[in-house]
Design an enzyme around this catalytic site. Structure first.
Site, PDB file in Angstrom:
ATOM      1  N   HIS A  37      59.864  53.482  19.495  1.00 39.12           N
ATOM      2  CA  HIS A  37      59.495  52.528  20.532  1.00 39.12           C
ATOM      3  C   HIS A  37      58.038  52.792  20.872  1.00 39.12           C
ATOM      4  N   GLY A  69      63.261  50.008  18.814  1.00 35.66           N
ATOM      5  CA  GLY A  69      64.545  49.412  19.174  1.00 35.66           C
ATOM      6  C   GLY A  69      64.408  48.088  19.912  1.00 35.66           C
ATOM      7  N   TYR A 188      73.224  56.491  23.013  1.00 36.73           N
ATOM      8  CA  TYR A 188      73.206  55.050  23.260  1.00 36.73           C
ATOM      9  C   TYR A 188      74.633  54.499  23.084  1.00 36.73           C
ATOM     10  N   GLN A 361      52.488  64.580  22.350  1.00 36.51           N
ATOM     11  CA  GLN A 361      51.668  64.329  23.537  1.00 36.51           C
ATOM     12  C   GLN A 361      51.290  62.868  23.744  1.00 36.51           C
ATOM     13  N   ARG A 586      49.447  78.973  42.029  1.00 34.84           N
ATOM     14  CA  ARG A 586      49.327  78.847  43.487  1.00 34.84           C
ATOM     15  C   ARG A 586      50.118  77.647  43.998  1.00 34.84           C
ATOM     16  N   GLY A 672      35.420  68.418  26.468  1.00 36.90           N
ATOM     17  CA  GLY A 672      35.450  69.343  27.594  1.00 36.90           C
ATOM     18  C   GLY A 672      34.110  69.472  28.282  1.00 36.90           C
ATOM     19  N   LEU A 679      41.612  67.893  30.847  1.00 34.63           N
ATOM     20  CA  LEU A 679      41.203  67.773  29.441  1.00 34.63           C
ATOM     21  C   LEU A 679      42.265  68.384  28.535  1.00 34.63           C
ATOM     22  N   ASP A 680      42.602  67.692  27.495  1.00 29.76           N
ATOM     23  CA  ASP A 680      43.344  68.302  26.399  1.00 29.76           C
ATOM     24  C   ASP A 680      42.803  67.694  25.113  1.00 29.76           C
TER      25      ASP A 680
HETATM   26  P1  FAD Z   1      36.184  73.052  22.341  1.00 30.24           P
HETATM   27  O1  FAD Z   1      37.421  73.035  21.571  1.00 30.24           O
HETATM   28  O2  FAD Z   1      36.018  74.086  23.363  1.00 30.24           O
HETATM   29  O3  FAD Z   1      34.979  73.128  21.319  1.00 30.24           O
HETATM   30  C1  FAD Z   1      33.669  73.351  21.694  1.00 30.24           C
HETATM   31  C2  FAD Z   1      32.896  73.917  20.515  1.00 30.24           C
HETATM   32  O4  FAD Z   1      31.516  73.932  20.835  1.00 30.24           O
HETATM   33  C3  FAD Z   1      33.262  75.351  20.154  1.00 30.24           C
HETATM   34  O5  FAD Z   1      33.620  75.430  18.786  1.00 30.24           O
HETATM   35  C4  FAD Z   1      32.018  76.151  20.444  1.00 30.24           C
HETATM   36  O6  FAD Z   1      31.814  77.227  19.537  1.00 30.24           O
HETATM   37  C5  FAD Z   1      30.946  75.107  20.275  1.00 30.24           C
HETATM   38  N1  FAD Z   1      29.686  75.385  21.014  1.00 30.24           N
HETATM   39  C6  FAD Z   1      29.536  75.610  22.337  1.00 30.24           C
HETATM   40  N2  FAD Z   1      28.244  75.749  22.640  1.00 30.24           N
HETATM   41  C7  FAD Z   1      27.559  75.616  21.484  1.00 30.24           C
HETATM   42  C8  FAD Z   1      26.189  75.640  21.155  1.00 30.24           C
HETATM   43  N3  FAD Z   1      25.254  75.815  22.063  1.00 30.24           N
HETATM   44  N4  FAD Z   1      25.841  75.476  19.877  1.00 30.24           N
HETATM   45  C9  FAD Z   1      26.781  75.274  18.916  1.00 30.24           C
HETATM   46  N5  FAD Z   1      28.094  75.222  19.171  1.00 30.24           N
HETATM   47  C10 FAD Z   1      28.480  75.391  20.452  1.00 30.24           C
HETATM   48  N6  FAD Z   1      45.267  70.792  23.848  1.00 30.24           N
HETATM   49  C11 FAD Z   1      46.229  69.951  23.553  1.00 30.24           C
HETATM   50  O7  FAD Z   1      46.043  68.752  23.654  1.00 30.24           O
HETATM   51  N7  FAD Z   1      47.447  70.381  23.119  1.00 30.24           N
HETATM   52  C12 FAD Z   1      47.717  71.677  22.972  1.00 30.24           C
HETATM   53  O8  FAD Z   1      48.836  72.024  22.589  1.00 30.24           O
HETATM   54  C13 FAD Z   1      46.719  72.603  23.276  1.00 30.24           C
HETATM   55  N8  FAD Z   1      46.960  73.914  23.157  1.00 30.24           N
HETATM   56  C14 FAD Z   1      45.981  74.790  23.467  1.00 30.24           C
HETATM   57  C15 FAD Z   1      46.254  76.145  23.346  1.00 30.24           C
HETATM   58  C16 FAD Z   1      45.278  77.063  23.640  1.00 30.24           C
HETATM   59  C17 FAD Z   1      45.599  78.517  23.530  1.00 30.24           C
HETATM   60  C18 FAD Z   1      43.984  76.627  24.041  1.00 30.24           C
HETATM   61  C19 FAD Z   1      42.915  77.624  24.347  1.00 30.24           C
HETATM   62  C20 FAD Z   1      43.720  75.281  24.176  1.00 30.24           C
HETATM   63  C21 FAD Z   1      44.717  74.352  23.893  1.00 30.24           C
HETATM   64  N9  FAD Z   1      44.510  72.991  24.035  1.00 30.24           N
HETATM   65  C22 FAD Z   1      45.484  72.113  23.721  1.00 30.24           C
HETATM   66  C23 FAD Z   1      43.263  72.465  24.600  1.00 30.24           C
HETATM   67  C24 FAD Z   1      42.349  71.901  23.524  1.00 30.24           C
HETATM   68  O9  FAD Z   1      42.193  72.829  22.488  1.00 30.24           O
HETATM   69  C25 FAD Z   1      41.033  71.527  24.164  1.00 30.24           C
HETATM   70  O10 FAD Z   1      41.249  70.542  25.143  1.00 30.24           O
HETATM   71  C26 FAD Z   1      40.051  71.002  23.142  1.00 30.24           C
HETATM   72  O11 FAD Z   1      39.795  71.990  22.182  1.00 30.24           O
HETATM   73  C27 FAD Z   1      38.744  70.576  23.783  1.00 30.24           C
HETATM   74  O12 FAD Z   1      37.921  70.125  22.769  1.00 30.24           O
HETATM   75  P2  FAD Z   1      36.339  70.184  22.835  1.00 30.24           P
HETATM   76  O13 FAD Z   1      35.870  69.782  21.498  1.00 30.24           O
HETATM   77  O14 FAD Z   1      35.846  69.420  23.997  1.00 30.24           O
HETATM   78  O15 FAD Z   1      35.963  71.692  23.126  1.00 30.24           O
HETATM   79  P1  NAP Z   2      45.498  73.735  33.386  1.00 31.96           P
HETATM   80  O1  NAP Z   2      46.655  73.138  32.736  1.00 31.96           O
HETATM   81  O2  NAP Z   2      44.661  72.907  34.275  1.00 31.96           O
HETATM   82  O3  NAP Z   2      46.021  75.014  34.185  1.00 31.96           O
HETATM   83  C1  NAP Z   2      45.184  75.846  34.909  1.00 31.96           C
HETATM   84  C2  NAP Z   2      46.031  76.823  35.717  1.00 31.96           C
HETATM   85  O4  NAP Z   2      45.170  77.627  36.439  1.00 31.96           O
HETATM   86  C3  NAP Z   2      46.959  76.171  36.691  1.00 31.96           C
HETATM   87  O5  NAP Z   2      48.187  76.859  36.653  1.00 31.96           O
HETATM   88  C4  NAP Z   2      46.271  76.346  38.027  1.00 31.96           C
HETATM   89  O6  NAP Z   2      47.329  76.444  38.946  1.00 31.96           O
HETATM   90  C5  NAP Z   2      45.488  77.620  37.830  1.00 31.96           C
HETATM   91  N1  NAP Z   2      44.212  77.671  38.542  1.00 31.96           N
HETATM   92  C6  NAP Z   2      43.268  76.706  38.665  1.00 31.96           C
HETATM   93  N2  NAP Z   2      42.215  77.149  39.377  1.00 31.96           N
HETATM   94  C7  NAP Z   2      42.485  78.429  39.683  1.00 31.96           C
HETATM   95  C8  NAP Z   2      41.780  79.429  40.426  1.00 31.96           C
HETATM   96  N3  NAP Z   2      40.585  79.186  40.937  1.00 31.96           N
HETATM   97  N4  NAP Z   2      42.362  80.624  40.573  1.00 31.96           N
HETATM   98  C9  NAP Z   2      43.569  80.884  40.057  1.00 31.96           C
HETATM   99  N5  NAP Z   2      44.283  79.981  39.363  1.00 31.96           N
HETATM  100  C10 NAP Z   2      43.741  78.762  39.182  1.00 31.96           C
HETATM  101  O7  NAP Z   2      44.503  74.327  32.294  1.00 31.96           O
HETATM  102  P2  NAP Z   2      44.728  75.275  31.067  1.00 31.96           P
HETATM  103  O8  NAP Z   2      46.041  75.964  31.122  1.00 31.96           O
HETATM  104  O9  NAP Z   2      43.493  76.070  31.020  1.00 31.96           O
HETATM  105  O10 NAP Z   2      44.756  74.301  29.843  1.00 31.96           O
HETATM  106  C11 NAP Z   2      43.590  73.546  29.490  1.00 31.96           C
HETATM  107  C12 NAP Z   2      43.994  72.252  28.833  1.00 31.96           C
HETATM  108  O11 NAP Z   2      44.615  72.497  27.604  1.00 31.96           O
HETATM  109  C13 NAP Z   2      44.971  71.489  29.694  1.00 31.96           C
HETATM  110  O12 NAP Z   2      44.624  70.136  29.711  1.00 31.96           O
HETATM  111  C14 NAP Z   2      46.246  71.648  28.993  1.00 31.96           C
HETATM  112  O13 NAP Z   2      47.070  70.513  29.157  1.00 31.96           O
HETATM  113  C15 NAP Z   2      45.813  71.779  27.556  1.00 31.96           C
HETATM  114  N6  NAP Z   2      46.853  72.524  26.871  1.00 31.96           N
HETATM  115  C16 NAP Z   2      47.952  71.842  26.500  1.00 31.96           C
HETATM  116  C17 NAP Z   2      48.995  72.510  25.911  1.00 31.96           C
HETATM  117  C18 NAP Z   2      50.213  71.783  25.484  1.00 31.96           C
HETATM  118  O14 NAP Z   2      51.161  72.399  25.016  1.00 31.96           O
HETATM  119  N7  NAP Z   2      50.270  70.485  25.571  1.00 31.96           N
HETATM  120  C19 NAP Z   2      48.912  73.869  25.710  1.00 31.96           C
HETATM  121  C20 NAP Z   2      47.771  74.529  26.103  1.00 31.96           C
HETATM  122  C21 NAP Z   2      46.758  73.835  26.700  1.00 31.96           C
HETATM  123  P3  NAP Z   2      47.153  76.674  40.504  1.00 31.96           P
HETATM  124  O15 NAP Z   2      45.917  75.943  40.901  1.00 31.96           O
HETATM  125  O16 NAP Z   2      48.403  76.147  41.107  1.00 31.96           O
HETATM  126  O17 NAP Z   2      47.079  78.150  40.665  1.00 31.96           O
HETATM  127 FE1  SF4 Z   3      52.910  62.224  18.148  1.00 30.60          FE
HETATM  128 FE2  SF4 Z   3      51.410  64.425  18.148  1.00 30.60          FE
HETATM  129 FE3  SF4 Z   3      52.506  63.525  15.856  1.00 30.60          FE
HETATM  130 FE4  SF4 Z   3      50.536  62.190  16.978  1.00 30.60          FE
HETATM  131  S1  SF4 Z   3      50.413  64.256  16.163  1.00 30.60           S
HETATM  132  S2  SF4 Z   3      52.424  61.325  16.174  1.00 30.60           S
HETATM  133  S3  SF4 Z   3      50.955  62.482  19.153  1.00 30.60           S
HETATM  134  S4  SF4 Z   3      53.608  64.244  17.642  1.00 30.60           S
END
Ligand code: FAD
Ligand code: NAP
Ligand code: SF4
Length: 695
Positions: A37, A69, A188, A361, A586, A672, A679-680
């Site tokens: 869907h 569906g 269903y 997602q 928190r 980011g 942001l994700d």
């Molecule tokens: P980034 O991924 O942070 O990339 C920025 C890049 O810029 C880096 O490679 C860095 O080296 C480079 N850079 C910085 N400054 C400079 C410079 N001056 N010169 C050259 N290079 C530079 N998101 C999801 O949607 N689903 C998930 O399941 C998920 N899981 C996550 C799990 C973990 C453990 C983490 C840490 C993040 C996860 N995220 C997830 C979040 C996701 O990875 C980020 O939202 C995403 O990577 C942001 O993309 P970006 O390109 O903006 O930044």
């Molecule tokens: P997040 O989801 O925004 O969580 C940040 C956590 O930090 C929250 O629990 C928040 O809760 C706490 N926090 C915020 N400010 C704080 C402060 N000043 N002091 C102490 N605690 C504080 O961010 P993230 O976990 O860093 O993830 C970053 C992005 O990656 C998110 O968008 C997330 O969705 C994505 N991501 C997605 C997946 C996935 O499986 N889909 C996995 C990993 C990451 P309180 O403010 O209540 O304390």
């Molecule tokens: Fe869905 Fe993630 Fe697969 Fe894209 S990569 S079709 S959002 S499960």
């Protein structure tokens, strides 16, 4: 041999590319795009958008498409209402002649894209999961996941439902579909007749299993009578419903045999009810985890059988077919992620496939939140008429700084359109934070996204400069027409007394193994990263996402003996690290509430089975030699931990942007670096792709 048959991948994936002769028609290969869907069904211009979406997949080489569906009547579906409560136009029902024309747009577009591609419409009667006031079920039992109690069908009501299915199938045929898929699984309507706990009837449609099978079988018989012999009828059966006390193996095989007799062309195996407590398609589920169940069922019938779930690359599909597990392989989300999946397989270019990472997602999480479906790795999915990557007639020289998801998406879309792109990253590999995500057990699929982008960089001749930290002086006289700052984020450091204590570790160091993690750990922050870190440090042994037996053990599934539902009486056995872990936030809201709508429960359940203590409403007071001092329920408390991992969110990393802008350089921000809150990777890739589509 046709010209098409000579493509190299068609030999490599010989079984996947073998046509399937159904007698009255042929499916050109073994790849089915499974039903999803999309939300387009409820939109005023939904048919036009669905036509473009499906036609692109038909041109992409898939053998047969099954639509999302479509309800056979109002009580079986979703009634969308306007603000005054009046039902509004919705394409998600097909019960009248008037509704046929829209569907013709879809079938014509698909058959024009490739006359050999089949398209079947899924008839979905949601029964007790329907969203309307008139919903019906065999018995008035509310589903655990529904808000509404259904009306119990009387004899006339049953008759109407059966006739409505047949009418719907007939109208689908008039609309130009090659067949229908009738869904008899997932909780269903049809499946609720089959299962004892949702069917307490005492008439001819309840009681004995023969009686409980009567309704679905009669639906198939009447549909067959309505459409004649030369029309595909797929029946989706719950081959393992994952319900305690669900269907037994004998009941499933009995049903499959009876469905064959009733006129079913193909049986499609499904592996869940929506209310089951076992993940079946999330990224932590091993690839092709359920095909052994299809294999067993295939031996019981003589009609073709479809398997599905976590089959996301051509070789996985080929292996499933080679083992004889199924006749056809359904890949739904992989076709969202890459519409050209089968063409790339045919060209032996599987490394160019943008692989579905099973994150849910942008697809299922959207569907179940009432948003339009799309795809994290491919934001064009379901937006084909709105987001196009057209060749540019004004090629620019573009620098992209940062090769995380945002920078990668921008660079590849811009290069695909004909811009000359130079991509810089300070790190020694592309991927940014995805290189951390991929380390988390159960997130191994994230490697595929990095493989895809690596291949695209090569194919599109992007000038990649790794190990290069860019500063503003390097950009000043560089001559780039446009500079895209995709430098990502920096982790937030909460300002708490003692935050510099040596027991405090950032999530990057924790995941990379740069710092020792002790036996008693407090995690500050319970967002996506906090959960991933908790998973990483509470996990013990190999990843269950790579081992079907381990997965079965962890989630309490018995694939071999197939007790009722596959799960009845099977206790999950969870291995966990020897650590005491506190995961804190928190906010007063439930911990993990903000995780993905369709996957959050799997993470919460996994961590609680591993004994991780989740705590909300916490105030952090200070860190000292004794541990983390907190305020819980307004009372001071001390967590005597030896490690505190900070996962407290992130701030945009904009120093380069600010400096470049101050110098008047032509800069744009993305990912980011533009906005760290909310942001994700989904948001980063979407924003970057949309920007690169119009430069
Ligand atoms: P980034 O991924 O942070 O990339 C920025 C890049 O810029 C880096 O490679 C860095 O080296 C480079 N850079 C910085 N400054 C400079 C410079 N001056 N010169 C050259 N290079 C530079 N998101 C999801 O949607 N689903 C998930 O399941 C998920 N899981 C996550 C799990 C973990 C453990 C983490 C840490 C993040 C996860 N995220 C997830 C979040 C996701 O990875 C980020 O939202 C995403 O990577 C942001 O993309 P970006 O390109 O903006 O930044
Ligand atoms: P997040 O989801 O925004 O969580 C940040 C956590 O930090 C929250 O629990 C928040 O809760 C706490 N926090 C915020 N400010 C704080 C402060 N000043 N002091 C102490 N605690 C504080 O961010 P993230 O976990 O860093 O993830 C970053 C992005 O990656 C998110 O968008 C997330 O969705 C994505 N991501 C997605 C997946 C996935 O499986 N889909 C996995 C990993 C990451 P309180 O403010 O209540 O304390
Ligand atoms: Fe869905 Fe993630 Fe697969 Fe894209 S990569 S079709 S959002 S499960």
């Amino acid at each position: 041999m046709s010209a098409q048959a000579q493509r190299p991948g068609m030999e490599k994936y010989a079984r996947l590319f073998t046509p399937l002769d159904l007698g009255f028609t042929t499916i050109k290969n073994r790849a089915i795009m499974g039903s999803m869907h999309t939300g387009l069904e409820e939109m005023p211009d939904g048919f036009e958008r669905m036509a473009a979406y499906f036609a692109e997949r038909a041109a992409g080489g898939v053998g047969m498409i099954i639509t999302g569906g479509i309800a056979p009547n109002e009580e079986g579906g979703v009634v969308v209402k306007d603000q005054d409560g009046n039902p509004v136009f919705s394409a998600s029902k097909l019960s009248t002649q008037r509704e046929v024309a829209g569907h013709k747009l879809v079938t014509q577009a698909v058959h024009e894209a490739d006359p050999d591609v089949k398209i079947c419409m899924q008839i979905l009667h949601m029964g007790p999961l329907a969203h309307n006031d008139e919903l019906v079920a065999p018995t008035a039992i509310k589903s655990r996941i529904s808000k509404y109690v259904p009306h119990e069908l009387d004899a006339a009501g049953i008759e109407k439902q059966i006739n409505d299915h047949a009418n719907c199938a007939k109208l689908a045929q008039e609309a130009g579909y090659d067949g229908v898929e009738i869904i008899g699984s997932a909780g269903y309507l049809l499946s609720t007749f089959l299962v004892e706990k949702t069917n307490l009837r005492t008439d001819d449609y309840g009681g004995s299993y023969e009686n409980r099978m009567r309704f679905p079988l009669e639906v198939v018989r009447r549909c067959r009578a309505a459409v004649g012999d030369d029309f595909i009828i797929v029946f989706r059966i719950a081959a393992m419903d994952m319900l305690q006390g669900g269907m037994s193996w004998d009941e499933i095989t009995q049903l499959a045999k009876a469905l064959e007799q009733a006129g079913t062309t193909i049986i499609s195996t499904h592996f869940t009810w929506h209310e089951s407590a076992v993940p079946t398609i999330a990224t932590m589920v091993p690839r092709a985890a359920f095909t052994s169940v299809t294999a067993r069922l295939r031996k019981e019938v003589s009609i073709p059988v479809i398997t599905s779930n976590r089959i996301n690359m051509p070789q996985v599909a080929e292996d499933v077919l080679a083992r004889g597990d199924a006749d056809l392989v359904s890949m739904a989300r992989p076709m969202l992620a890459d519409s050209q999946f089968m063409n790339k397989a045919a060209n032996d270019a599987a490394d160019e496939i943008n692989t579905c990472i099973a994150c849910n997602q942008a697809c299922l999480d959207h569907t179940f939140s009432g948003k339009t479906t799309s795809c994290l790795v491919n934001p064009r999915a379901c937006h084909e008429t709105l987001l196009s990557y057209l060749p540019t007639n004004d090629s620019k020289s573009i620098a992209v700084i940062g090769a995380g998801p945002a920078g990668l998406a921008y660079a590849t879309v811009a290069a695909e359109r004909g811009h000359k792109v130079t991509l810089f990253d300070a790190a020694s590999e592309i991927g940014g934070q995805f290189n951390l995500a991929k380390l988390v057990p159960g997130k191994e699929e994230f490697y595929e996204t990095l493989r895809y982008y690596g291949k695209m960089i090569e194919k599109l001749n992007i000038d990649l400069r790794l190990n290069t930290r860019v500063d503003v002086d390097m950009l000043a006289d560089s001559g780039f027409d446009r500079i895209i700052i995709a430098t990502g984020i920096s982790p937030r450091t909460p300002q708490i007394e003692g935050i510099d204590d040596e027991k405090v570790v950032g999530y990057i160091d924790a995941l990379k193994g740069n710092k020792k993690i002790g036996k008693r750990v407090a995690i500050m922050g319970a967002g996506g990263i906090g959960f991933d870190v908790a998973d990483y440090i509470s996990h013990d042994g190999p990843s269950a996402a790579l081992d079907i037996d381990l997965f079965a053990k962890e989630w309490g599934v018995d694939f071999k003996n197939h007790p009722r539902g596959g799960v009845t009486g099977v206790e999950p056995q969870v291995a966990s690290a020897d650590r005491e872990i506190f995961l804190m936030q928190r906010k007063e809201t439930a911990v993990g509430k903000g995780l993905g709508k369709t996957t959050g429960w799997t993470h919460r359940l996994t961590l609680s089975r591993r004994g991780v203590k989740m705590m909300n409403g916490i105030d952090y007071l200070k860190i000292d030699a004794r541990g983390l001092h907190i305020l819980r329920d307004n009372k001071p408390d001390l967590l005597e931990v030896d490690t505190i991992i900070v996962c407290a969110g992130q701030e945009p990393l904009r120093t380069l942007y600010d400096a470049a802008e101050a110098k008047g350089l032509p800069v744009d921000l993305v990912g980011g670096a533009y906005e760290a809150a909310e942001l994700d990777a989904k948001a980063a890739i979407k924003q970057a792709s949309e920007m690169a589509a119009i430069i």
